[in-house]
Design a protein around this motif. Structure first.
Motif, mmCIF file in Angstrom:
data_model
loop_
_atom_site.group_PDB
_atom_site.id
_atom_site.type_symbol
_atom_site.label_atom_id
_atom_site.label_comp_id
_atom_site.label_asym_id
_atom_site.label_seq_id
_atom_site.Cartn_x
_atom_site.Cartn_y
_atom_site.Cartn_z
ATOM 1 N N LEU A 287 -5.814 -0.478 9.127
ATOM 2 C CA LEU A 287 -4.918 -1.646 9.515
ATOM 3 C C LEU A 287 -5.334 -1.810 10.815
ATOM 4 O O LEU A 287 -6.093 -2.830 11.676
ATOM 5 N N GLU A 288 -5.280 -0.901 11.862
ATOM 6 C CA GLU A 288 -5.767 -0.783 13.456
ATOM 7 C C GLU A 288 -7.632 -1.032 13.625
ATOM 8 O O GLU A 288 -8.055 -1.772 14.805
ATOM 9 N N LEU A 289 -8.023 -0.304 12.269
ATOM 10 C CA LEU A 289 -9.471 -0.395 12.503
ATOM 11 C C LEU A 289 -9.735 -2.264 12.428
ATOM 12 O O LEU A 289 -10.873 -2.962 12.866
ATOM 13 N N GLY A 290 -8.587 -2.594 11.971
ATOM 14 C CA GLY A 290 -9.084 -4.767 11.848
ATOM 15 C C GLY A 290 -9.176 -4.904 9.816
ATOM 16 O O GLY A 290 -9.086 -5.835 10.062
ATOM 17 N N ILE A 291 -8.749 -3.939 9.310
ATOM 18 C CA ILE A 291 -8.479 -4.333 7.567
ATOM 19 C C ILE A 291 -8.030 -5.170 7.893
ATOM 20 O O ILE A 291 -6.227 -4.772 8.145
ATOM 21 N N ASP A 292 -7.260 -6.297 6.579
ATOM 22 C CA ASP A 292 -6.262 -7.504 6.780
ATOM 23 C C ASP A 292 -5.538 -6.420 5.055
ATOM 24 O O ASP A 292 -4.533 -7.481 5.281
ATOM 25 N N GLY A 293 -5.923 -6.281 4.984
ATOM 26 C CA GLY A 293 -5.029 -5.545 3.684
ATOM 27 C C GLY A 293 -5.623 -4.210 2.235
ATOM 28 O O GLY A 293 -6.653 -3.771 3.092
ATOM 29 N N PHE A 294 -5.260 -3.936 1.804
ATOM 30 C CA PHE A 294 -5.940 -3.541 0.291
ATOM 31 C C PHE A 294 -5.342 -3.508 -1.296
ATOM 32 O O PHE A 294 -4.900 -3.950 -1.116
ATOM 33 N N VAL B 51 -10.006 -6.987 2.433
ATOM 34 C CA VAL B 51 -9.387 -5.696 2.155
ATOM 35 C C VAL B 51 -10.205 -4.895 0.615
ATOM 36 O O VAL B 51 -11.170 -5.133 0.957
ATOM 37 N N MET B 52 -9.660 -3.443 1.265
ATOM 38 C CA MET B 52 -10.314 -2.178 0.602
ATOM 39 C C MET B 52 -9.517 -1.623 0.002
ATOM 40 O O MET B 52 -8.118 -1.374 -0.076
ATOM 41 N N ASP B 53 -10.130 -0.929 -0.912
ATOM 42 C CA ASP B 53 -10.010 -0.647 -2.457
ATOM 43 C C ASP B 53 -9.430 0.915 -1.430
ATOM 44 O O ASP B 53 -9.341 1.732 -0.171
ATOM 45 N N MET B 54 -7.661 1.181 -1.670
ATOM 46 C CA MET B 54 -7.059 2.486 -1.138
ATOM 47 C C MET B 54 -6.424 2.795 -2.440
ATOM 48 O O MET B 54 -5.444 2.562 -3.215
ATOM 49 N N VAL B 55 -7.206 4.328 -2.980
ATOM 50 C CA VAL B 55 -7.072 5.087 -3.863
ATOM 51 C C VAL B 55 -6.355 5.865 -3.837
ATOM 52 O O VAL B 55 -6.562 7.265 -3.021
ATOM 53 N N ILE B 56 -4.981 5.926 -3.777
ATOM 54 C CA ILE B 56 -4.004 7.187 -3.023
ATOM 55 C C ILE B 56 -3.082 7.396 -4.631
ATOM 56 O O ILE B 56 -2.366 8.537 -4.646
ATOM 57 N N ASN B 57 -4.084 6.885 -5.728
ATOM 58 C CA ASN B 57 -2.614 7.930 -6.692
ATOM 59 C C ASN B 57 -3.183 9.229 -7.104
ATOM 60 O O ASN B 57 -2.549 9.706 -7.638
ATOM 61 N N HIS B 58 -4.209 9.800 -6.534
ATOM 62 C CA HIS B 58 -4.792 11.328 -7.819
ATOM 63 C C HIS B 58 -6.078 10.828 -6.105
ATOM 64 O O HIS B 58 -6.166 10.439 -5.203
ATOM 65 N N THR B 59 -6.674 11.597 -5.585
ATOM 66 C CA THR B 59 -8.062 12.445 -4.708
ATOM 67 C C THR B 59 -8.712 12.665 -5.549
ATOM 68 O O THR B 59 -8.646 13.004 -6.690
ATOM 69 N N SER B 60 -10.088 13.494 -4.675
ATOM 70 C CA SER B 60 -11.220 14.377 -6.148
ATOM 71 C C SER B 60 -10.485 15.435 -5.930
ATOM 72 O O SER B 60 -9.779 16.416 -4.846
ATOM 73 N N SER B 61 -10.788 16.594 -6.779
ATOM 74 C CA SER B 61 -10.762 17.378 -6.917
ATOM 75 C C SER B 61 -12.027 17.844 -5.602
ATOM 76 O O SER B 61 -11.561 19.426 -5.558
ATOM 77 N N GLU B 62 -12.954 17.638 -4.871
ATOM 78 C CA GLU B 62 -12.865 18.238 -4.446
ATOM 79 C C GLU B 62 -12.242 18.009 -3.136
ATOM 80 O O GLU B 62 -13.319 18.451 -1.764
#
Length: 504
Positions: free
Chosen positions: A211-218, A120-131
């Motif tokens: 997910l289509e790349l094969g990641i099992d979750g977030f 599983v990978m970190d999915m950081v979607i509460n915010h983005t970078s200001s960049e």
């Protein structure tokens, strides 16, 4: 995991056609009961000699993790970012160039799948970078199509509002225009506006890509701060979870819902799992004050509450993570450290190990010091070099492998016991009635199996009640026997850790 996912889909279709859909619902989740390992890629393993940990380094370390007994990895942020930690993403579709490429991630997924290790990978979607290009355009042009992806105001009074997190001011002055934007965590991390349907669809596409790349979750960063109220948060995560399951029914969403059990409980209905902060805190506190008798009741009560909310929910116990002082700095005692490890690694759910925890690495705030390089070798040049190492290099893995009583070998033993005994992975938990403040005693039950975990901090013997019968000794730090018989009483030696399973 891709092969298992495809097979599961085929089985699911066949069972529907044969009218046996109920059997699918009875299957144990692939995620439930595994032991996961949290990796800060930058600090873990360097494969190309530049001193920075990378994805190929993680791939090269899979044999180590498999030997440890790990069956899942949580990768802290790996997307492009201007910061060392990665929690301010500039491109969700690319990998941080210091960590490698998408091809490196694909290779890691393939090699992990060969070893039955979920990723599983970190999915950081509460915010983005200001960049992030979205924010750059949105903050400079009110006519940008990305303008409503963020939250802006010209009301100067907003700048004096208190943060819902209890400290600081969430509104930040735009350096380009006379206005403010909302950034709950930091000015370099502007919050996204989830009222915008276009944004929500964009975030779903990002999930689909991985997910289509094969990641099992977030692992969902800041899951309770999408909105500043629980009801709207739940609505969003229900929508997101439904979308994810359409792509991969076995994908898992693990939330960061940092709160007490009452605050976390509602999220059990919309997420597959979340980190149970209160469990780790209770374990650390009980060991600190040598008051273990109430811990079993607390852990059992928390587990029951979450399961009553959602029978399919999987709690994720842990001792510390990348936002907290390391276990050694909290307990300051190797015996208590070992006791903590045994308690949480024999709990129901899916426990998470923070990288280096199995070595006894130390570290306390600021954050960089709790994210130091993993100690593969006492020769510091053989570890990553992203920051100088202040840990005692004598605890390096190479020095612990062959020491039977090392912390590393305790972790390895307990994790593999869990892996090979369904009762320790999937069983219910109940505290045993006993009168010793310095003793932890619980029963795990699964189908016809029963196991018992005892941890004593007492300086002398302690007697506990247990069902009469014969037991196999799965682990003892003192007793070299393979089995024992009881007549309803069991005597624990001073500072004994004992795991037993009722004989068939």
């Amino acid at each position: 995991m891709r092969k298992r996912y495809i097979s599961a889909v085929l089985i699911f279709i066949l069972l529907i056609l044969s009218g046996c859909q109920g059997k699918v619902e009875e299957q144990v989740s692939d995620y439930d009961g595994r032991t996961f390992y949290e990796i800060f890629v930058r600090a873990f393993k360097d494969s190309d000699g530049d001193g920075i940990g990378d994805l190929r380094g993680v791939t090269d370390s899979l044999d180590y993790l498999e030997d440890l007994g790990v069956q899942g990895l949580w990768l802290m942020p790996i997307n492009s970012s201007p910061s060392y930690h990665g929690y301010d993403v500039t491109d969700y579709y690319s990998i941080n160039s210091q960590y490698g490429t998408l091809e490196d991630l694909k290779e890691l997924i393939v090699e992990a799948d060969k070893r039955d290790i979920m990723i599983v990978m970190d999915m950081v979607i509460n915010h983005t970078s200001s960049e992030h290009p979205w924010f750059k355009e949105a903050s400079s042009s009110p006519d940008s199509k990305y303008r409503d992806y963020y939250i802006f105001t010209e009301d100067e009074k907003k700048s004096r509002e208190a943060s819902p997190m209890g400290a600081g001011a969430p509104w930040v002055k735009n350096s380009i225009r006379e206005e403010y934007y909302y950034a709950l965590f930091w000015g370099g991390m502007p919050d996204l506006n989830f009222d915008n349907e276009g944004l929500r669809e964009e975030l779903k596409k990002i999930a689909k890509f991985y997910l289509e790349l094969g990641i099992d979750g977030f692992r969902l960063d800041a899951a309770k701060w999408i909105y500043n109220n629980t009801e709207d948060n739940l609505q969003w995560w229900r929508e997101y979870n439904s979308y994810v399951k359409e792509i991969n029914p076995k994908a898992v969403l693990i939330g960061e819902v940092w709160d007490n059990i009452s605050g976390m409980e509602p999220y059990a209905e919309v997420l597959d799992s979340f980190f149970v902060f209160s469990m780790g805190e209770d374990i650390i506190k009980g060991l600190t004050w040598k008051n273990l008798n109430g811990i079993g009741d607390k852990l059992s009560a928390s587990h029951k509450r979450l399961k009553e909310k959602n029978p399919d929910f999987v709690p994720a116990p842990f001792l510390s993570n990348h936002d907290q002082n390391r276990v050694m700095n909290q307990l300051m005692n190797i015996d208590k450290y070992k006791a903590a490890a045994v308690i949480y690694l024999t709990m129901p759910g899916t426990p998470y190990i923070y990288y280096g925890e199995e070595l006894g690495m130390s570290g306390k705030k600021p954050d960089e010091r709790i994210r130091e390089p993993f100690l593969w070798s006492e020769n510091l040049k053989e570890n990553t070099q992203w920051i100088d190492i202040t840990n005692d290099s004598s605890i390096a893995l190479e020095n612990q492998r062959d020491k039977e009583d090392s912390l590393f070998n305790l972790y390895k033993t307990i994790i593999n016991l869990r892996k090979n005994n369904p009762v320790l992975r999937l069983g219910d938990i109940e505290a045993l009635e006993q009168d010793h403040k310095e003793v932890y005693a619980v029963e795990r039950t699964y189908e016809e199996s029963k196991a018992y975990i005892f941890v004593s901090l007492a300086e002398g013997e302690s007697e506990v009640n247990i069902e009469k019968g014969s037991y196999n000794i799965l682990y003892s730090n003192i007793n070299e026997q393979e089995s024992l018989d009881t007549e309803g009483k069991l005597k624990l030696k001073a500072r004994e850790i004992l795991i037993i399973k009722k004989a068939d």
